[in-house]
Write a protein that holds these residues in place. Structure first.
Motif, PDB file in Angstrom:
ATOM      1  N   LEU A  64      12.341  30.539  57.749  1.00 41.56           N
ATOM      2  CA  LEU A  64      13.319  30.498  57.526  1.00 41.56           C
ATOM      3  C   LEU A  64      13.391  30.169  55.874  1.00 41.56           C
ATOM      4  CD1 LEU A  64      15.965  31.037  59.597  1.00 41.56           C
ATOM      5  CD2 LEU A  64      16.023  32.172  58.355  1.00 41.56           C
ATOM      6  N   LEU A  65      12.673  28.291  56.222  1.00 44.99           N
ATOM      7  CA  LEU A  65      12.614  27.535  55.561  1.00 44.99           C
ATOM      8  C   LEU A  65      11.138  28.014  54.225  1.00 44.99           C
ATOM      9  CD1 LEU A  65      12.353  24.828  54.663  1.00 44.99           C
ATOM     10  CD2 LEU A  65      10.095  23.991  55.937  1.00 44.99           C
ATOM     11  N   VAL A  66      10.708  28.700  54.350  1.00 43.19           N
ATOM     12  CA  VAL A  66       9.664  29.257  53.346  1.00 43.19           C
ATOM     13  C   VAL A  66      10.357  30.215  53.034  1.00 43.19           C
ATOM     14  CG1 VAL A  66       7.089  30.585  53.267  1.00 43.19           C
ATOM     15  CG2 VAL A  66       7.708  28.801  54.839  1.00 43.19           C
ATOM     16  N   GLY A  67      11.201  30.930  53.483  1.00 37.77           N
ATOM     17  CA  GLY A  67      12.221  32.018  52.517  1.00 37.77           C
ATOM     18  C   GLY A  67      12.982  31.439  52.047  1.00 37.77           C
ATOM     19  N   GLY A  68      13.566  30.377  52.144  1.00 46.93           N
ATOM     20  CA  GLY A  68      14.638  28.862  50.955  1.00 46.93           C
ATOM     21  C   GLY A  68      13.764  29.039  49.969  1.00 46.93           C
ATOM     22  N   ILE A  69      12.865  28.168  50.499  1.00 49.57           N
ATOM     23  CA  ILE A  69      11.576  27.577  49.243  1.00 49.57           C
ATOM     24  C   ILE A  69      11.041  29.300  47.879  1.00 49.57           C
ATOM     25  CG2 ILE A  69      10.097  26.617  48.346  1.00 49.57           C
ATOM     26  CD1 ILE A  69       9.242  25.409  50.735  1.00 49.57           C
ATOM     27  N   GLY A  70      11.432  30.581  48.662  1.00 51.84           N
ATOM     28  CA  GLY A  70      11.318  31.386  48.072  1.00 51.84           C
ATOM     29  C   GLY A  70      12.734  31.678  46.880  1.00 51.84           C
ATOM     30  N   ILE A  71      13.646  31.483  47.904  1.00 49.77           N
ATOM     31  CA  ILE A  71      14.606  32.092  46.617  1.00 49.77           C
ATOM     32  C   ILE A  71      15.126  30.634  45.800  1.00 49.77           C
ATOM     33  CG2 ILE A  71      17.373  31.826  47.390  1.00 49.77           C
ATOM     34  CD1 ILE A  71      17.175  33.100  49.834  1.00 49.77           C
ATOM     35  N   MET A  72      14.574  29.590  46.337  1.00 54.25           N
ATOM     36  CA  MET A  72      14.699  28.404  44.732  1.00 54.25           C
ATOM     37  C   MET A  72      13.551  28.344  43.732  1.00 54.25           C
ATOM     38  SD  MET A  72      14.265  24.166  44.974  1.00 54.25           S
ATOM     39  CE  MET A  72      13.057  24.175  46.595  1.00 54.25           C
ATOM     40  N   ASN A  73      12.880  29.140  44.017  1.00 57.62           N
ATOM     41  CA  ASN A  73      12.076  29.586  42.967  1.00 57.62           C
ATOM     42  C   ASN A  73      12.083  30.502  42.452  1.00 57.62           C
ATOM     43  OD1 ASN A  73       9.959  27.446  43.909  1.00 57.62           O
ATOM     44  ND2 ASN A  73       8.981  28.677  45.246  1.00 57.62           N
ATOM     45  N   ILE A  74      12.229  31.698  42.853  1.00 55.43           N
ATOM     46  CA  ILE A  74      12.947  32.678  41.610  1.00 55.43           C
ATOM     47  C   ILE A  74      14.271  32.935  41.458  1.00 55.43           C
ATOM     48  CG2 ILE A  74      13.760  34.851  42.900  1.00 55.43           C
ATOM     49  CD1 ILE A  74      10.634  34.670  42.567  1.00 55.43           C
ATOM     50  N   MET A  75      14.887  31.903  41.536  1.00 52.78           N
ATOM     51  CA  MET A  75      16.140  31.058  41.010  1.00 52.78           C
ATOM     52  C   MET A  75      15.947  30.231  39.968  1.00 52.78           C
ATOM     53  SD  MET A  75      18.363  33.153  42.627  1.00 52.78           S
ATOM     54  CE  MET A  75      20.020  31.642  41.760  1.00 52.78           C
ATOM     55  N   LEU A  76      15.107  29.060  40.151  1.00 52.17           N
ATOM     56  CA  LEU A  76      14.703  28.263  39.337  1.00 52.17           C
ATOM     57  C   LEU A  76      13.992  29.593  38.195  1.00 52.17           C
ATOM     58  CD1 LEU A  76      13.020  25.399  40.822  1.00 52.17           C
ATOM     59  CD2 LEU A  76      14.963  25.513  38.792  1.00 52.17           C
ATOM     60  N   VAL A  77      13.222  30.401  38.090  1.00 49.91           N
ATOM     61  CA  VAL A  77      12.841  31.187  37.091  1.00 49.91           C
ATOM     62  C   VAL A  77      13.907  32.037  36.361  1.00 49.91           C
ATOM     63  CG1 VAL A  77      11.233  33.584  36.452  1.00 49.91           C
ATOM     64  CG2 VAL A  77      10.593  31.596  38.446  1.00 49.91           C
ATOM     65  N   SER A  78      14.854  32.822  37.129  1.00 50.80           N
ATOM     66  CA  SER A  78      15.930  33.516  37.154  1.00 50.80           C
ATOM     67  C   SER A  78      16.856  33.106  35.433  1.00 50.80           C
ATOM     68  CB  SER A  78      16.323  33.877  38.058  1.00 50.80           C
ATOM     69  OG  SER A  78      17.770  34.456  37.802  1.00 50.80           O
ATOM     70  N   VAL A  79      16.833  31.305  36.353  1.00 52.80           N
ATOM     71  CA  VAL A  79      17.420  29.897  35.302  1.00 52.80           C
ATOM     72  C   VAL A  79      16.561  30.476  33.776  1.00 52.80           C
ATOM     73  CG1 VAL A  79      18.010  27.991  34.710  1.00 52.80           C
ATOM     74  CG2 VAL A  79      18.733  29.259  37.032  1.00 52.80           C
ATOM     75  N   THR A  80      16.081  30.537  34.178  1.00 52.80           N
ATOM     76  CA  THR A  80      15.233  30.307  32.425  1.00 52.80           C
ATOM     77  C   THR A  80      14.996  31.524  31.849  1.00 52.80           C
ATOM     78  OG1 THR A  80      13.162  28.457  33.863  1.00 52.80           O
ATOM     79  CG2 THR A  80      12.685  30.175  32.088  1.00 52.80           C
ATOM     80  N   GLU A  81      14.573  32.366  32.209  1.00 57.13           N
ATOM     81  CA  GLU A  81      14.923  33.752  32.206  1.00 57.13           C
ATOM     82  C   GLU A  81      16.730  34.073  31.445  1.00 57.13           C
ATOM     83  OE1 GLU A  81      12.253  37.009  34.259  1.00 57.13           O
ATOM     84  OE2 GLU A  81      14.369  36.882  35.128  1.00 57.13           O
ATOM     85  N   ARG A  82      17.254  33.525  31.588  1.00 60.52           N
ATOM     86  CA  ARG A  82      18.567  33.580  30.967  1.00 60.52           C
ATOM     87  C   ARG A  82      19.045  32.508  31.376  1.00 60.52           C
ATOM     88  NH1 ARG A  82      20.535  35.327  37.125  1.00 60.52           N
ATOM     89  NH2 ARG A  82      23.173  35.345  36.089  1.00 60.52           N
ATOM     90  N   THR A  83      18.492  31.733  30.574  1.00 64.50           N
ATOM     91  CA  THR A  83      19.020  30.691  29.365  1.00 64.50           C
ATOM     92  C   THR A  83      19.419  30.973  28.348  1.00 64.50           C
ATOM     93  OG1 THR A  83      16.832  29.318  29.721  1.00 64.50           O
ATOM     94  CG2 THR A  83      18.637  28.728  28.227  1.00 64.50           C
ATOM     95  N   ARG A  84      19.456  31.514  27.355  1.00 67.93           N
ATOM     96  CA  ARG A  84      19.891  32.313  26.612  1.00 67.93           C
ATOM     97  C   ARG A  84      21.898  32.939  26.990  1.00 67.93           C
ATOM     98  NH1 ARG A  84      18.712  33.304  21.239  1.00 67.93           N
ATOM     99  NH2 ARG A  84      19.837  34.439  21.132  1.00 67.93           N
ATOM    100  N   GLU A  85      21.682  33.491  28.239  1.00 65.32           N
ATOM    101  CA  GLU A  85      22.941  34.729  28.332  1.00 65.32           C
ATOM    102  C   GLU A  85      23.839  32.880  28.969  1.00 65.32           C
ATOM    103  OE1 GLU A  85      24.520  35.855  32.632  1.00 65.32           O
ATOM    104  OE2 GLU A  85      22.695  37.119  32.344  1.00 65.32           O
ATOM    105  N   ILE A  86      23.225  31.856  29.445  1.00 68.03           N
ATOM    106  CA  ILE A  86      23.949  30.584  29.819  1.00 68.03           C
ATOM    107  C   ILE A  86      24.318  29.538  29.143  1.00 68.03           C
ATOM    108  CG2 ILE A  86      24.180  28.693  30.999  1.00 68.03           C
ATOM    109  CD1 ILE A  86      21.759  29.971  32.664  1.00 68.03           C
ATOM    110  N   GLY A  87      23.636  29.786  27.687  1.00 68.05           N
ATOM    111  CA  GLY A  87      24.420  29.337  26.323  1.00 68.05           C
ATOM    112  C   GLY A  87      25.131  30.425  25.937  1.00 68.05           C
ATOM    113  N   ILE A  88      25.187  31.740  26.152  1.00 70.29           N
ATOM    114  CA  ILE A  88      26.450  32.303  25.533  1.00 70.29           C
ATOM    115  C   ILE A  88      27.919  32.192  26.709  1.00 70.29           C
ATOM    116  CG2 ILE A  88      27.373  34.609  24.721  1.00 70.29           C
ATOM    117  CD1 ILE A  88      24.055  36.112  24.816  1.00 70.29           C
TER     118      ILE A  88
END
Length: 406
Positions: free
Chosen positions: A283-307
């Protein structure tokens, strides 16, 4: 943006990249499934052991005595006298002596057969059950006359009957330590009917066992209290009698079936706790995986966040959107893990019933609703906890910098 809109966006984001979502949830799925399987097996094992103890009787009192080879030793007659003296607390007693002699039939030897010397009260005719839960299949059990006159008779298990006599043992002779015994009864199958199992047993009168095991230093007596409520008092009576004989607690110990059940439950609970902690690593490893993917998602959607920020969205709106997305991801993973755990637990139940021979009606590895709820809650909590850092990073982005991000 309300919760419903954020949830729909989270589901849409997961469906857009199914493979990435599945890999993100994999750690949560494995961890939750492992927890469900472990708790299911633990609950099933506890219930199975408690049922076995209930079959033997919740009023059973077991006393083990180490012989001192002196005049202080207690005998079977002393124990029978104790039952006669306290009939309001003790309803019966039988010696239970292990015999070390080799079991033979013709030229065949049965090196793993367990031989015990018992009294007639070891078997309860009204319940058709021994104190260990075995039932009579053929013939009869040992009688008072067999014990009193030291008759050379025995009751054997179904495995020994099958291997030594081809399934027809009544009236036949088998030897223990060179002494011949006539088979008067055969027990029903209670285990997997294999060598060394509960079906590979033999019971003889304890008076004969004493003669064959003159070098034994350990005696055991199985008492039955009048009911479960008097078992503790019955234990005290037996302990007082043994202390009076030996003047020391080192020569004996007395245990009730209720205490044995509690001890086994404690051991299973400890084992479950250790295994659950190990499973929690997934579960801990799964949580770390979610955090990593969400960080990638934030980077990918930076322009969306700005808009969104330029259109009036506040930091808490951005934060809640990403937290809900992380929680949704882990919740879906937790649900899949729960379903997988239930399926595997049921498969294990069937396998154990087939391999051990207990039958699925005796052993059930079934998760509790409380366990399922806890597993689901933990999976969601992990998603929210590990999703907070990326969500907070998204909430703090400067809208101008976000709009410029390429």
């Amino acid at each position: 943006m309300n919760f419903t809109q954020s949830f729909k966006l989270a589901v849409k984001s997961l469906l857009t990249s199914k493979m990435r979502a599945l890999l993100t949830m994999l750690g949560i799925i494995i961890g939750v499934a492992a927890v469900i399987i472990i708790t299911s097996l633990g609950n099933g094992m506890q219930k199975y052991m408690n049922d076995q103890f209930e079959e033997m009787g919740s009023n059973l009192v077991q006393a083990q005595v180490y012989r001192s080879w002196s005049s202080m030793d207690v005998t079977a007659k002393d124990m029978y006298a104790l039952v006669e003296k306290y009939p309001q607390y003790l309803s019966g007693v039988t010696p239970y002596t292990s015999v070390q002699g080799m079991v033979r039939h013709g030229s065949d030897e049965y090196k793993r057969t367990s031989v015990y010397g018992v009294g007639e009260t070891f078997y309860n005719s009204s319940k058709n059950s021994t104190m260990q839960g075995s039932k009579m299949g053929k013939g009869r059990f040992l009688s008072y006359v067999d014990v009193e006159r030291e008759m050379a008779v025995c009751v054997i298990g179904s495995y020994l009957e099958k291997e030594a006599f081809g399934g027809d043992a009544l009236g036949k002779t088998i030897t223990v330590g060179g002494a011949p015994f006539t088979v008067v009864g055969v027990l029903e199958k209670s285990g997997d009917n294999s060598e060394g199992s509960a079906d590979d047993t033999m019971y003889i009168p304890y008076t004969q066992a004493d003669r064959l095991s003159s070098g034994s230093y350990l005696d055991m007596y199985l008492f039955t209290a009048t009911d479960r409520s008097t078992a503790a008092t019955a234990k005290g009576i037996v302990e007082n009698r043994l202390y009076k004989a030996y003047q020391s607690h080192d020569n004996y110990f007395v245990l009730t079936s209720a205490e044995m059940m509690d001890a086994m439950d404690s051991m299973v609970n400890l084992l479950m706790a250790i295994l659950t902690l190990i499973a929690a690593i997934s579960l801990l490893v799964g949580g770390i995986g979610i955090m990593n993917i969400m960080l990638v998602s934030v980077t990918e959607r930076t322009r969306e966040i700005g808009i969104r920020k330029s259109l009036g969205a506040k930091g808490r709106d951005i934060r809640s959107q990403f937290i809900i997305e992380a929680g949704t991801t882990s919740a879906i993973g937790g649900t899949i893990g729960i379903l997988l755990g239930i399926v595997v637990a049921n498969v294990i139940t069937i396998v154990i019933g087939a391999v051990v021979g207990t039958g699925s009606s005796d052993f059930h590895a079934v998760p509790t609703l409380q366990g399922i709820a806890v597993a689901f809650g933990v999976s969601v909590a992990i998603g929210v906890l590990f999703g907070y850092l990326p969500a907070n990073k998204a909430a703090k982005l400067n809208p101008i910098d976000a709009l410029r991000y390429d």
